[in-house]
Design a protein around this motif. Structure first.
Motif, PDB file in Angstrom:
ATOM      1  N   ALA A  75     -11.549  -9.425  -8.909  1.00 24.76           N
ATOM      2  CA  ALA A  75     -11.952  -9.875  -7.583  1.00 24.76           C
ATOM      3  C   ALA A  75     -12.240  -8.702  -6.638  1.00 24.76           C
ATOM      4  CB  ALA A  75     -10.871 -10.758  -6.971  1.00 24.76           C
ATOM      5  N   ALA A  76     -11.772  -7.535  -7.007  1.00 24.98           N
ATOM      6  CA  ALA A  76     -11.941  -6.377  -6.126  1.00 24.98           C
ATOM      7  C   ALA A  76     -13.407  -5.943  -6.067  1.00 24.98           C
ATOM      8  CB  ALA A  76     -11.079  -5.227  -6.622  1.00 24.98           C
ATOM      9  N   THR A  77     -13.706  -5.130  -5.116  1.00 26.02           N
ATOM     10  CA  THR A  77     -15.082  -4.647  -5.016  1.00 26.02           C
ATOM     11  C   THR A  77     -15.319  -3.635  -6.120  1.00 26.02           C
ATOM     12  OG1 THR A  77     -14.549  -2.754  -3.637  1.00 26.02           O
ATOM     13  CG2 THR A  77     -14.926  -4.856  -2.534  1.00 26.02           C
ATOM     14  N   SER A  78     -16.605  -3.437  -6.415  1.00 25.72           N
ATOM     15  CA  SER A  78     -16.930  -2.594  -7.552  1.00 25.72           C
ATOM     16  C   SER A  78     -16.383  -1.179  -7.386  1.00 25.72           C
ATOM     17  CB  SER A  78     -18.429  -2.548  -7.755  1.00 25.72           C
ATOM     18  OG  SER A  78     -19.041  -2.021  -6.589  1.00 25.72           O
ATOM     19  N   ARG A  79     -16.604  -0.578  -6.244  1.00 27.74           N
ATOM     20  CA  ARG A  79     -16.221   0.811  -6.149  1.00 27.74           C
ATOM     21  C   ARG A  79     -14.713   1.000  -6.311  1.00 27.74           C
ATOM     22  NH1 ARG A  79     -19.257   3.840  -1.567  1.00 27.74           N
ATOM     23  NH2 ARG A  79     -20.776   2.401  -2.401  1.00 27.74           N
ATOM     24  N   VAL A 131     -14.454  -4.494 -17.449  1.00 27.09           N
ATOM     25  CA  VAL A 131     -15.253  -3.465 -16.796  1.00 27.09           C
ATOM     26  C   VAL A 131     -16.709  -3.922 -16.682  1.00 27.09           C
ATOM     27  CG1 VAL A 131     -15.998  -1.063 -16.841  1.00 27.09           C
ATOM     28  CG2 VAL A 131     -13.698  -1.677 -17.629  1.00 27.09           C
ATOM     29  N   ALA A 132     -17.196  -4.538 -17.741  1.00 30.12           N
ATOM     30  CA  ALA A 132     -18.582  -5.012 -17.724  1.00 30.12           C
ATOM     31  C   ALA A 132     -18.781  -6.019 -16.592  1.00 30.12           C
ATOM     32  CB  ALA A 132     -18.943  -5.629 -19.074  1.00 30.12           C
ATOM     33  N   GLU A 133     -17.786  -6.839 -16.390  1.00 32.03           N
ATOM     34  CA  GLU A 133     -17.867  -7.839 -15.324  1.00 32.03           C
ATOM     35  C   GLU A 133     -17.994  -7.156 -13.961  1.00 32.03           C
ATOM     36  OE1 GLU A 133     -18.312 -11.230 -13.461  1.00 32.03           O
ATOM     37  OE2 GLU A 133     -18.284 -10.963 -15.638  1.00 32.03           O
ATOM     38  N   ILE A 134     -17.220  -6.117 -13.806  1.00 28.78           N
ATOM     39  CA  ILE A 134     -17.265  -5.360 -12.561  1.00 28.78           C
ATOM     40  C   ILE A 134     -18.635  -4.736 -12.363  1.00 28.78           C
ATOM     41  CG2 ILE A 134     -16.351  -3.310 -11.422  1.00 28.78           C
ATOM     42  CD1 ILE A 134     -13.718  -3.995 -13.057  1.00 28.78           C
ATOM     43  N   VAL A 135     -19.168  -4.209 -13.454  1.00 25.40           N
ATOM     44  CA  VAL A 135     -20.494  -3.594 -13.393  1.00 25.40           C
ATOM     45  C   VAL A 135     -21.518  -4.637 -12.958  1.00 25.40           C
ATOM     46  CG1 VAL A 135     -22.331  -2.524 -14.761  1.00 25.40           C
ATOM     47  CG2 VAL A 135     -19.940  -1.811 -15.073  1.00 25.40           C
ATOM     48  N   LYS A 136     -21.415  -5.819 -13.543  1.00 28.78           N
ATOM     49  CA  LYS A 136     -22.358  -6.894 -13.192  1.00 28.78           C
ATOM     50  C   LYS A 136     -22.291  -7.204 -11.695  1.00 28.78           C
ATOM     51  CE  LYS A 136     -22.202  -9.210 -17.671  1.00 28.78           C
ATOM     52  NZ  LYS A 136     -21.421 -10.233 -18.390  1.00 28.78           N
ATOM     53  N   ARG A 157     -24.784  -6.701  -6.371  1.00 29.64           N
ATOM     54  CA  ARG A 157     -24.825  -6.198  -4.999  1.00 29.64           C
ATOM     55  C   ARG A 157     -25.876  -5.109  -4.822  1.00 29.64           C
ATOM     56  NH1 ARG A 157     -19.212  -6.346  -5.710  1.00 29.64           N
ATOM     57  NH2 ARG A 157     -19.208  -4.103  -6.098  1.00 29.64           N
ATOM     58  N   GLY A 158     -26.570  -4.779  -5.918  1.00 34.77           N
ATOM     59  CA  GLY A 158     -27.606  -3.770  -5.838  1.00 34.77           C
ATOM     60  C   GLY A 158     -27.089  -2.347  -5.840  1.00 34.77           C
ATOM     61  N   GLU A 159     -25.818  -2.177  -6.211  1.00 31.48           N
ATOM     62  CA  GLU A 159     -25.253  -0.834  -6.192  1.00 31.48           C
ATOM     63  C   GLU A 159     -25.557  -0.042  -7.460  1.00 31.48           C
ATOM     64  OE1 GLU A 159     -21.387  -2.215  -3.541  1.00 31.48           O
ATOM     65  OE2 GLU A 159     -21.191  -1.674  -5.646  1.00 31.48           O
ATOM     66  N   ILE A 160     -25.618  -0.771  -8.550  1.00 33.15           N
ATOM     67  CA  ILE A 160     -25.850  -0.099  -9.831  1.00 33.15           C
ATOM     68  C   ILE A 160     -27.204  -0.512 -10.386  1.00 33.15           C
ATOM     69  CG2 ILE A 160     -25.092  -0.063 -12.243  1.00 33.15           C
ATOM     70  CD1 ILE A 160     -22.300   0.178 -11.362  1.00 33.15           C
ATOM     71  N   ASP A 161     -27.838   0.464 -11.005  1.00 34.13           N
ATOM     72  CA  ASP A 161     -29.158   0.268 -11.615  1.00 34.13           C
ATOM     73  C   ASP A 161     -29.156  -0.988 -12.493  1.00 34.13           C
ATOM     74  OD1 ASP A 161     -31.518   0.381 -12.957  1.00 34.13           O
ATOM     75  OD2 ASP A 161     -31.342   2.492 -13.530  1.00 34.13           O
ATOM     76  N   ASN A 162     -30.023  -1.928 -12.131  1.00 30.21           N
ATOM     77  CA  ASN A 162     -30.063  -3.180 -12.889  1.00 30.21           C
ATOM     78  C   ASN A 162     -30.616  -3.023 -14.291  1.00 30.21           C
ATOM     79  OD1 ASN A 162     -29.045  -5.539 -11.426  1.00 30.21           O
ATOM     80  ND2 ASN A 162     -30.474  -4.858  -9.835  1.00 30.21           N
ATOM     81  N   SER A 199     -27.129   8.181 -17.343  1.00 33.68           N
ATOM     82  CA  SER A 199     -27.040   7.806 -15.929  1.00 33.68           C
ATOM     83  C   SER A 199     -25.764   8.350 -15.304  1.00 33.68           C
ATOM     84  CB  SER A 199     -27.064   6.282 -15.798  1.00 33.68           C
ATOM     85  OG  SER A 199     -28.319   5.777 -16.194  1.00 33.68           O
ATOM     86  N   LEU A 200     -24.688   8.216 -16.060  1.00 29.40           N
ATOM     87  CA  LEU A 200     -23.390   8.667 -15.571  1.00 29.40           C
ATOM     88  C   LEU A 200     -23.417  10.179 -15.337  1.00 29.40           C
ATOM     89  CD1 LEU A 200     -20.887   6.982 -15.086  1.00 29.40           C
ATOM     90  CD2 LEU A 200     -20.031   7.705 -17.324  1.00 29.40           C
ATOM     91  N   VAL A 201     -23.860  10.872 -16.343  1.00 30.18           N
ATOM     92  CA  VAL A 201     -23.804  12.329 -16.329  1.00 30.18           C
ATOM     93  C   VAL A 201     -24.801  12.942 -15.345  1.00 30.18           C
ATOM     94  CG1 VAL A 201     -24.301  14.378 -17.739  1.00 30.18           C
ATOM     95  CG2 VAL A 201     -22.853  12.541 -18.633  1.00 30.18           C
ATOM     96  N   THR A 202     -25.892  12.247 -15.154  1.00 31.13           N
ATOM     97  CA  THR A 202     -26.899  12.814 -14.242  1.00 31.13           C
ATOM     98  C   THR A 202     -26.837  12.177 -12.867  1.00 31.13           C
ATOM     99  OG1 THR A 202     -28.526  11.224 -15.051  1.00 31.13           O
ATOM    100  CG2 THR A 202     -28.467  13.391 -16.123  1.00 31.13           C
ATOM    101  N   GLY A 203     -25.777  11.422 -12.623  1.00 30.27           N
ATOM    102  CA  GLY A 203     -25.587  10.864 -11.289  1.00 30.27           C
ATOM    103  C   GLY A 203     -26.557   9.754 -10.938  1.00 30.27           C
ATOM    104  N   LYS A 204     -27.234   9.189 -11.925  1.00 34.19           N
ATOM    105  CA  LYS A 204     -28.212   8.153 -11.636  1.00 34.19           C
ATOM    106  C   LYS A 204     -27.649   6.746 -11.767  1.00 34.19           C
ATOM    107  CE  LYS A 204     -32.083  10.914 -13.312  1.00 34.19           C
ATOM    108  NZ  LYS A 204     -32.943  11.075 -14.504  1.00 34.19           N
ATOM    109  N   LEU A 205     -26.363   6.682 -12.011  1.00 35.88           N
ATOM    110  CA  LEU A 205     -25.768   5.352 -12.200  1.00 35.88           C
ATOM    111  C   LEU A 205     -25.955   4.505 -10.948  1.00 35.88           C
ATOM    112  CD1 LEU A 205     -23.957   3.647 -14.144  1.00 35.88           C
ATOM    113  CD2 LEU A 205     -22.026   4.495 -12.821  1.00 35.88           C
ATOM    114  N   TRP A 206     -25.724   5.119  -9.827  1.00 40.89           N
ATOM    115  CA  TRP A 206     -25.789   4.395  -8.567  1.00 40.89           C
ATOM    116  C   TRP A 206     -27.189   4.389  -7.985  1.00 40.89           C
ATOM    117  CZ3 TRP A 206     -21.652   1.705  -7.219  1.00 40.89           C
ATOM    118  CH2 TRP A 206     -20.452   2.039  -7.865  1.00 40.89           C
ATOM    119  N   ASN A 207     -27.570   3.273  -7.499  1.00 38.14           N
ATOM    120  CA  ASN A 207     -28.871   3.179  -6.852  1.00 38.14           C
ATOM    121  C   ASN A 207     -28.880   3.990  -5.558  1.00 38.14           C
ATOM    122  OD1 ASN A 207     -30.576   1.556  -8.433  1.00 38.14           O
ATOM    123  ND2 ASN A 207     -29.362  -0.252  -7.865  1.00 38.14           N
ATOM    124  N   ALA A 208     -30.028   4.576  -5.285  1.00 41.52           N
ATOM    125  CA  ALA A 208     -30.154   5.350  -4.045  1.00 41.52           C
ATOM    126  C   ALA A 208     -29.931   4.455  -2.837  1.00 41.52           C
ATOM    127  CB  ALA A 208     -31.539   5.983  -3.977  1.00 41.52           C
TER     128      ALA A 208
END
Lengths: 210, 210, 210, 210
Positions: C77-81, C135-140, C145-150, D189-198
């Motif tokens: 339930a926590a936020t991704s970060r 962890v995968a769930e958290i990534v999803k 939320r648009g934080e991680i590359d889709n 992505s992890l290693v090159t810092g691209k995991l997170w969207n700009a």
DNA sequence: GATGAATGAGACTTCATTCAT
DNA sequence: TATGAATGAAGTCTCATTCAT
């Protein structure tokens, strides 16, 4: 505790041991098996017996006592012919009882045990000798009456009679299908000389002409 | 190595096992005892046998084979009377051999083992059945010739004959003093209907009047 | 005795086994070693375990349970970060504990064992899958939320996160000198995308220009 | 025989050992298994190796040499960013090879063995240190260029990078289903810092505002 | 050099027996 | 007296290693 209580416990344990030995044999039976079957704790048997070997010996001796009691009743005063029938009957009484096949298997174990145990061995020999002596006595009486060939050795004849009983035990223990009634009939014929037809009498008299 | 070498080693081990089993019985014999008697190291038997039980089974099977070879030679073509003598002779050949008493003790162990082992048990039954079939066949022939009472069941009669052999083994194994020659004589009289004197013929002719 | 007593003894033995395995490894550890360390006699472990393999399996399963209990607490339930931080924290909690290096060495043995044991292998896979799923769930959620590359595959991303934990275990077990605090800091930077300086932002924005 | 012949035989045996170890693990593999797989006689390995442990050690050392050869090629002269990609590429070259999963399982065994063997342990640590030193050097260069946070400890960052490789090995060895291409992508992505969207840039800059 | 049967130390396991409770 | 957990001696079996051929 009272003497009676001790005796009762001993019998209870021996009975359990008998069941286990029948199921698995002496050496594959654990003290714990016996205790469990007897409804006792692991250590209990050691209050009534010295050791596992002691239980085995007691069980064997109990079995031999049973035999002795059974075969020790042969009536020496009876006539020879009916005695042979009594032998047969005494034996058959045992062979017809329920569980006779199990008893046979157990008996085989006792015999085998007697091969390695001085005490059991001695008891077994005493057992066999008792029966043999009885039968031999009967044979002697028959010889005295001129019924049986005087050239035959009474103890040896007795041993053949005993074999007819022992051999049945072996065969049943081994799982050979025996029809006890018919085996009894054949035994009777053999032991009372009725195996051969009178009409074939000449043939069997080759070496013993009248 | 060669097939022959393997077979030789197996026999060497079985022979050592036989000696140990005779001395102490199956369960009191350690693998190391067998190895030592065979002149081998502790682990050697395991090159030729799966386990101790395997050695026991092989030894039993070997013993039964021996029996089968011996008793499997009965000649069905012979006349009934000489056949009974052959039975006696075949048996006596074994009983007169040196070490026959030891063999008897070992045989008892094999029988006992067969009570708990499916394989050995099956082999033993096959053994007994083979002999019984032979003897029963002979009995039938004698019945056809009118020599033996047709009311008797041939297999059952055969079983009594077999008992005369088995019973001797039991008694000797148990340490009963048996004079084999005399036992043979008594057996012969019993089997050939000569136990009873002809002069006592009337007595045995109750059911078969001349 | 009581269920509790049995459980206590089992744990006592497993604990002793753990110590021995750590000292010498699975195969170099003798049952007697375990018994001795547990303060028991040679045969005692067999009251509570089928065999040595059973003890090994129990010890492995206990270790995996421990892992599962630890990593199974991730809060979806926590936020991704903060979740990534939680992952780090959960891990670090283990890595900072006294004896963590020993635990790492033991874990390596468990993994290795799982390579050859169906049961342990299955348990280990279940363990890994549980964590990965979390962890995968958290990534999803972060992707939603648009934080991680889709374009990234959540399970695969999760596997890299898990690797950061597993790899530390391997390196510590191998004896590599790890400064856990600093490793944690580097992990955090990696996982939260802070490894790269913002001033170097253009360089990493090749595919994701601001 | 010639030096070359000996070397060939040693490799032949090591190769057979590898196959056996993979199948059953070190301690469940018998010398005879290795000899059989190598097509040699039971005693043959002892001409080329001191003992079974020696074969294990040789096999481990061979495996570590292979690793060292692979990872020892990292080019320190390259730019930091492409170096991370090279790390990934070097690793992936191994992960994409046929039998990579088997290699992973074997690697796990080697790691475990290194826990108990001084020699193998030392070799493994040397291996890990070599890689770590390389990667740490790259990190330092990146820090010098201002690309990577100067507060981070280069060796620790390197250790996290190494973990990404080791963790994959663990997971694959454990039988976790890994899609190597996607794992590679996530790693990159992890290693090159691209995991997170700009677009989520503000969120990750909480502690490192531009 | 090669072979593979033999060796034998040592591990696992069982179970008769004991003894604290 | 009863219990049953604990003991530990002893047996089975394995397998790394040797060595006669």
């Amino acid at each position: 505790m009272t003497e009676a209580h001790i005796e009762a416990r001993r019998n209870q344990i021996i009975e359990a041991a008998r069941a286990c030995f029948l199921e698995r044999g002496f050496h594959a039976t654990k003290i714990q098996d016996i205790a469990k079957v007897a409804g006792l704790s692991t250590g209990a048997p050691y209050r009534y017996f010295e050791s596992k070997d002691d239980i085995v010996a007691a069980m064997c001796s109990e079995a031999l006592d049973r035999h002795r009691r059974r075969f020790g009743t042969l009536d020496l005063a009876a006539t020879s012919r009916s005695i042979f029938e009594e032998l047969s009957t005494v034996y058959l009484a045992a062979a017809h009882e329920p569980g006779a096949k199990d008893t046979a298997r157990l008996t085989l174990q006792v015999w085998e045990e007697s091969t390695h145990s001085d005490n059991t061995g001695e008891a077994l020999r005493a057992d066999f000798n008792l029966i043999q002596t009885h039968v031999a006595e009967i044979v002697k009486q028959a010889q005295a009456r001129g019924e049986i060939d005087n050239n035959l050795d009474p103890p040896s004849v007795a041993q053949t009679m005993v074999s007819l009983v022992l051999g049945l035990i072996v065969q049943r223990a081994a799982g050979v299908a025996v029809e006890v009634d018919k085996y009894e009939e054949a035994t009777r014929s053999l032991v009372t000389g009725k195996l051969w037809n009178a009409t074939a009498g000449e043939k069997q008299s080759t070496t013993n002409p009248t």
